[in-house]
Design a protein around this motif. Sequence first.
Motif, PDB file in Angstrom:
ATOM      1  N   LEU A 149       0.379  -0.960   0.192  1.00 32.53           N
ATOM      2  CA  LEU A 149      -0.267  -0.257   0.202  1.00 32.53           C
ATOM      3  C   LEU A 149       0.582   0.939  -0.154  1.00 32.53           C
ATOM      4  O   LEU A 149       0.401   2.098  -0.295  1.00 32.53           O
ATOM      5  CB  LEU A 149      -0.951  -0.233   1.406  1.00 32.53           C
ATOM      6  N   ILE A 150       1.608   0.973   0.863  1.00 31.85           N
ATOM      7  CA  ILE A 150       2.879   2.667   1.041  1.00 31.85           C
ATOM      8  C   ILE A 150       3.243   2.891  -0.344  1.00 31.85           C
ATOM      9  O   ILE A 150       3.338   3.470  -1.038  1.00 31.85           O
ATOM     10  CB  ILE A 150       3.524   2.451   1.774  1.00 31.85           C
ATOM     11  N   ALA A 151       3.847   1.557  -1.490  1.00 28.91           N
ATOM     12  CA  ALA A 151       4.452   2.058  -2.722  1.00 28.91           C
ATOM     13  C   ALA A 151       3.491   2.125  -3.531  1.00 28.91           C
ATOM     14  O   ALA A 151       3.875   2.517  -4.524  1.00 28.91           O
ATOM     15  CB  ALA A 151       5.322   0.625  -2.558  1.00 28.91           C
ATOM     16  N   MET A 152       2.254   1.543  -3.565  1.00 25.23           N
ATOM     17  CA  MET A 152       1.370   1.735  -4.531  1.00 25.23           C
ATOM     18  C   MET A 152       0.467   3.579  -4.679  1.00 25.23           C
ATOM     19  O   MET A 152       0.982   3.754  -5.397  1.00 25.23           O
ATOM     20  CB  MET A 152       0.074   0.997  -4.249  1.00 25.23           C
ATOM     21  N   ILE A 153       0.635   3.715  -3.498  1.00 20.76           N
ATOM     22  CA  ILE A 153       0.139   5.454  -3.028  1.00 20.76           C
ATOM     23  C   ILE A 153       1.742   6.310  -3.546  1.00 20.76           C
ATOM     24  O   ILE A 153       1.090   7.286  -4.101  1.00 20.76           O
ATOM     25  CB  ILE A 153       0.200   5.217  -1.448  1.00 20.76           C
ATOM     26  N   HIS A 154       2.589   5.973  -3.673  1.00 19.97           N
ATOM     27  CA  HIS A 154       3.675   6.405  -3.360  1.00 19.97           C
ATOM     28  C   HIS A 154       3.715   6.566  -5.455  1.00 19.97           C
ATOM     29  O   HIS A 154       3.674   7.834  -6.180  1.00 19.97           O
ATOM     30  CB  HIS A 154       4.805   6.138  -3.784  1.00 19.97           C
ATOM     31  N   VAL A 155       3.105   5.717  -5.833  1.00 19.89           N
ATOM     32  CA  VAL A 155       3.779   5.060  -7.323  1.00 19.89           C
ATOM     33  C   VAL A 155       2.726   5.663  -8.474  1.00 19.89           C
ATOM     34  O   VAL A 155       2.640   7.025  -8.696  1.00 19.89           O
ATOM     35  CB  VAL A 155       3.601   3.636  -7.775  1.00 19.89           C
ATOM     36  N   MET A 156       1.144   5.872  -7.273  1.00 20.87           N
ATOM     37  CA  MET A 156       0.006   6.507  -7.702  1.00 20.87           C
ATOM     38  C   MET A 156      -0.408   8.118  -7.636  1.00 20.87           C
ATOM     39  O   MET A 156      -1.230   9.217  -8.733  1.00 20.87           O
ATOM     40  CB  MET A 156      -1.266   5.421  -7.819  1.00 20.87           C
ATOM     41  N   LEU A 157      -0.012   8.825  -6.750  1.00 22.93           N
ATOM     42  CA  LEU A 157       0.147   9.778  -6.581  1.00 22.93           C
ATOM     43  C   LEU A 157       0.198  11.163  -7.691  1.00 22.93           C
ATOM     44  O   LEU A 157      -0.697  11.275  -7.831  1.00 22.93           O
ATOM     45  CB  LEU A 157       0.641   9.996  -5.285  1.00 22.93           C
ATOM     46  N   PRO A 158       0.953  10.748  -8.738  1.00 18.78           N
ATOM     47  CA  PRO A 158       1.367  11.891  -9.514  1.00 18.78           C
ATOM     48  C   PRO A 158       0.023  12.201 -10.385  1.00 18.78           C
ATOM     49  O   PRO A 158      -0.416  13.013 -10.906  1.00 18.78           O
ATOM     50  CB  PRO A 158       2.043  11.596 -10.332  1.00 18.78           C
ATOM     51  N   PHE A 159      -0.539  10.962 -10.269  1.00 14.38           N
ATOM     52  CA  PHE A 159      -1.621  10.458 -11.644  1.00 14.38           C
ATOM     53  C   PHE A 159      -2.971  11.025 -10.343  1.00 14.38           C
ATOM     54  O   PHE A 159      -4.251  11.222 -11.134  1.00 14.38           O
ATOM     55  CB  PHE A 159      -2.166   9.340 -11.758  1.00 14.38           C
ATOM     56  N   ALA A 160      -3.288  11.052  -9.755  1.00 22.09           N
ATOM     57  CA  ALA A 160      -4.288  11.691  -8.755  1.00 22.09           C
ATOM     58  C   ALA A 160      -3.868  13.141  -8.512  1.00 22.09           C
ATOM     59  O   ALA A 160      -5.245  14.083  -9.023  1.00 22.09           O
ATOM     60  CB  ALA A 160      -4.478  11.461  -7.333  1.00 22.09           C
ATOM     61  N   ILE A 161      -2.799  13.653  -8.812  1.00 23.78           N
ATOM     62  CA  ILE A 161      -2.317  15.229  -8.244  1.00 23.78           C
ATOM     63  C   ILE A 161      -2.944  15.812  -9.996  1.00 23.78           C
ATOM     64  O   ILE A 161      -3.541  16.818  -9.343  1.00 23.78           O
ATOM     65  CB  ILE A 161      -1.715  15.782  -8.402  1.00 23.78           C
ATOM     66  N   LEU A 162      -2.039  15.555 -10.876  1.00 23.01           N
ATOM     67  CA  LEU A 162      -2.053  16.491 -11.719  1.00 23.01           C
ATOM     68  C   LEU A 162      -3.589  16.166 -12.565  1.00 23.01           C
ATOM     69  O   LEU A 162      -4.268  17.832 -12.747  1.00 23.01           O
ATOM     70  CB  LEU A 162      -1.172  15.673 -12.867  1.00 23.01           C
ATOM     71  N   PRO A 163      -4.475  15.340 -12.928  1.00 27.27           N
ATOM     72  CA  PRO A 163      -5.840  15.966 -13.204  1.00 27.27           C
ATOM     73  C   PRO A 163      -6.240  16.599 -11.870  1.00 27.27           C
ATOM     74  O   PRO A 163      -7.565  17.895 -12.351  1.00 27.27           O
ATOM     75  CB  PRO A 163      -6.554  14.954 -13.015  1.00 27.27           C
TER      76      PRO A 163
END
Lengths: 280, 258
Positions: A149-163
């Motif tokens: 979960l920690i690593a997945m959130i890290h990897v996915m965060l930019p995909f949430a932030i940019l839109p």
Amino acid sequence: MTQITDNFRYWILIMPALAIMIIFYIYPVLGIWQISVTEPEAGFGNYVRMVDSSAVRTSFLITFRVAAITTVGCLILGYIVAYTIANFASRLTPLMLALVLLPFWVSVLIRSFSWIVLLGRSGLVNDTLRDMGFIDAPLRLMHNELGVLIAMIHVMLPFAILPMLANMRGISDTYVKAARGLGASEWTAFRSVYLPQTLPGVMSGVLLVFVLALGFYITPALLGGGRVLMISEYITYQIQEFLAWGLGSALSVALLIATALVLLIAARFVNLRSILLDRK
Amino acid sequence: MMPISAFRIFFQTGAWAVLAFLVLPLLIVIPVSLTDTSFIGLPRDGLSLQHYENYLTDREWLSATWTSIWIGVVVASLATALGTAFSIGCWFLSNRASQIARWILIVPILVPPVVQALGFYRFWVQLGLIDTYAGVILAHTLLALPYVSISVFAALANLDRNIIRAARGLGASVWQTTLAVVTPAARPGMMTGFVFAFIVSFDEIVSVLFITVRGVTTLPKMIWEGIQENIDPTIAAVATLLVLLTLIATAIGALRRS
């Protein structure tokens, strides 16, 4: 007449890309369905085994749970960053944006590797905590759902932030100012005036992260250590360890259908076209 | 000046904390790459460049790096050429059929990587493309096309259709209009698309794991196998170089924007 020949010329521009996509991508991906009903024997045996297997059920459960928690985590953390970048302009704003983009451009493999280095049994987090005397035995930070979960959130965060950021930048501040002028506190103005306006951005972020997380392979495979079998890893496991092509294909079809269902449900609430097709 | 409210403090501290969470883990590979030990960890008695030396002298690492770079350039060129033509055609048509075509082209973004890799594998076996450079290039080009088509189409969104009518009215053919009017307008999108396509190929791992055996080894495959088998600090050295390269590129991008 000229209209027809013009259209013909436009299609000449379109066809090469479209043709190779259909022949070499769409056709083989759809072909997976065929493998699932012909190997090892003709029929729906693989689907029966899939539905009966408790391991498959567990794997789907883990997949949806990890994807859901990752999405919520990315949504909350990402919202705070997007809000700050969009609303508190300062000299540091370009730096903040650059810090969002930097991890976006670094490969998922490298980012997962960093987390292995940090979270492993004798990783830097455990070593540091032990040297400082906080713990005696290493904590289990990896090879479990927490690490994934920690690593997945890290990897996915930019995909949430940019839109979300793209959406927030288009929001005029007059409504919040009006609410404030009428006596609303900062929190109230945020909650009842600003937040509702950001929902389209939130929905695109949520959708992107959830769909990508559902099919994620690299990070769960590396951080999960075989103990957090998300469906993608389960598929490769079936194929590489047991050469169970039929079952692996049936699982792939199921994952594909699950992804399509998520998109179809999402299409009722958000404009898929603006999220996926007309992305900036 | 307004007093700083709790609201503002919450968001600003929160944002910096999240950014630290995003960036600091990437930087951890830097000290680890300089370790003087032969296992992953912080330097013990001093800094050492031995792992960089190992990377830069190891034939396998270097050839994998080179493979990834040239495949990436070929893929980016192919995807940019095909994707640009595609987007320009769709932009001209702007009808329902062209929109369906655009949806078809972005399917690779949505299909789970393992599922598409499985599809590639079965079909590449039939075509004899397993473990060949052509096979990897074809797969990567397909995966990169969505990004090129999206960015080129976004660049064309601002192009005034009256300019096209003017060009056509003055006697330019479709091809002349495409080359002289539309392509220049698409150029920023082509550049973004090219960079995206290169990175998609350069970082791609799941398909490569399925469609290559021993004949083709890319940099991500070396890193993946290194992590699986024995974590040796050479990976940290490679990771550091890639992170620093990205850092420089991001900094240049940020400076050019501001």
